[in-house]
Write a protein that holds these residues in place. Structure first.
Motif: not given
Length: 75
Positions: A16-17, A37
Protein backbone atom coordinates in the motif's frame (compact mmCIF):
# COMPACT_ATOMS: atom_id res chain seq x y z
CA UNK A 1 9.64 -15.25 -6.36
CA UNK A 2 6.81 -13.38 -7.99
CA UNK A 3 7.52 -12.36 -11.59
CA UNK A 4 5.44 -9.60 -13.17
CA UNK A 5 5.55 -8.06 -16.62
CA UNK A 6 5.36 -4.27 -16.87
CA UNK A 7 5.68 -1.81 -19.74
CA UNK A 8 7.20 1.65 -19.64
CA UNK A 9 5.29 3.94 -17.24
CA UNK A 10 3.49 1.01 -15.62
CA UNK A 11 3.96 0.32 -11.93
CA UNK A 12 3.71 -2.19 -9.11
CA UNK A 13 2.43 -1.39 -5.63
CA UNK A 14 3.91 -3.11 -2.55
CA UNK A 15 2.22 -3.01 0.85
CA UNK A 16 0.00 0.00 0.00
CA UNK A 17 2.87 2.50 0.30
CA UNK A 18 5.71 1.51 -2.05
CA UNK A 19 5.39 2.04 -5.79
CA UNK A 20 7.88 0.66 -8.31
CA UNK A 21 7.60 2.39 -11.71
CA UNK A 22 9.26 1.30 -14.96
CA UNK A 23 10.58 4.64 -16.23
CA UNK A 24 12.57 3.50 -19.26
CA UNK A 25 13.59 0.41 -21.20
CA UNK A 26 16.53 0.59 -23.61
CA UNK A 27 19.38 -1.60 -24.80
CA UNK A 28 18.57 -4.45 -22.44
CA UNK A 29 18.37 -2.22 -19.35
CA UNK A 30 15.32 -1.29 -17.34
CA UNK A 31 15.26 1.93 -15.34
CA UNK A 32 12.93 1.97 -12.37
CA UNK A 33 11.71 4.64 -10.01
CA UNK A 34 10.73 3.91 -6.44
CA UNK A 35 8.24 5.95 -4.43
CA UNK A 36 8.40 4.94 -0.77
CA UNK A 37 8.13 6.53 2.66
CA UNK A 38 11.32 8.19 3.90
CA UNK A 39 11.67 5.62 6.69
CA UNK A 40 12.09 2.80 4.13
CA UNK A 41 15.73 2.11 3.26
CA UNK A 42 16.31 1.37 -0.42
CA UNK A 43 19.66 0.06 -1.68
CA UNK A 44 20.99 -1.75 -4.70
CA UNK A 45 21.63 -5.37 -3.67
CA UNK A 46 25.43 -5.10 -3.97
CA UNK A 47 25.44 -2.01 -1.72
CA UNK A 48 23.12 -3.71 0.76
CA UNK A 49 25.49 -6.69 0.99
CA UNK A 50 28.44 -4.36 1.68
CA UNK A 51 26.50 -2.57 4.43
CA UNK A 52 25.57 -5.88 6.07
CA UNK A 53 29.16 -7.15 5.89
CA UNK A 54 30.49 -3.89 7.30
CA UNK A 55 28.02 -4.10 10.20
CA UNK A 56 29.11 -7.68 10.94
CA UNK A 57 32.77 -6.62 11.00
CA UNK A 58 32.01 -3.70 13.31
CA UNK A 59 30.17 -6.02 15.69
CA UNK A 60 33.23 -8.30 15.86
CA UNK A 61 35.56 -5.52 17.01
CA UNK A 62 37.25 -5.83 20.40
CA UNK A 63 35.19 -5.06 23.43
CA UNK A 64 35.60 -1.62 24.94
CA UNK A 65 37.10 -1.31 28.42
CA UNK A 66 34.28 0.29 30.43
CA UNK A 67 36.77 2.12 32.65
CA UNK A 68 38.34 3.77 29.61
CA UNK A 69 34.92 4.57 28.24
CA UNK A 70 34.01 6.34 31.48
CA UNK A 71 37.13 8.51 31.14
CA UNK A 72 35.75 9.90 27.89
CA UNK A 73 32.83 11.45 29.78
CA UNK A 74 34.84 13.04 32.61
CA UNK A 75 35.36 16.78 32.41
Amino acid sequence: MLILSRKKNESIIIDDNIEIVVTDIEEGKVKIGINAPKNVDIHRKEVYKLIKESNKEAAKSDRVDLGSLGDLFKK
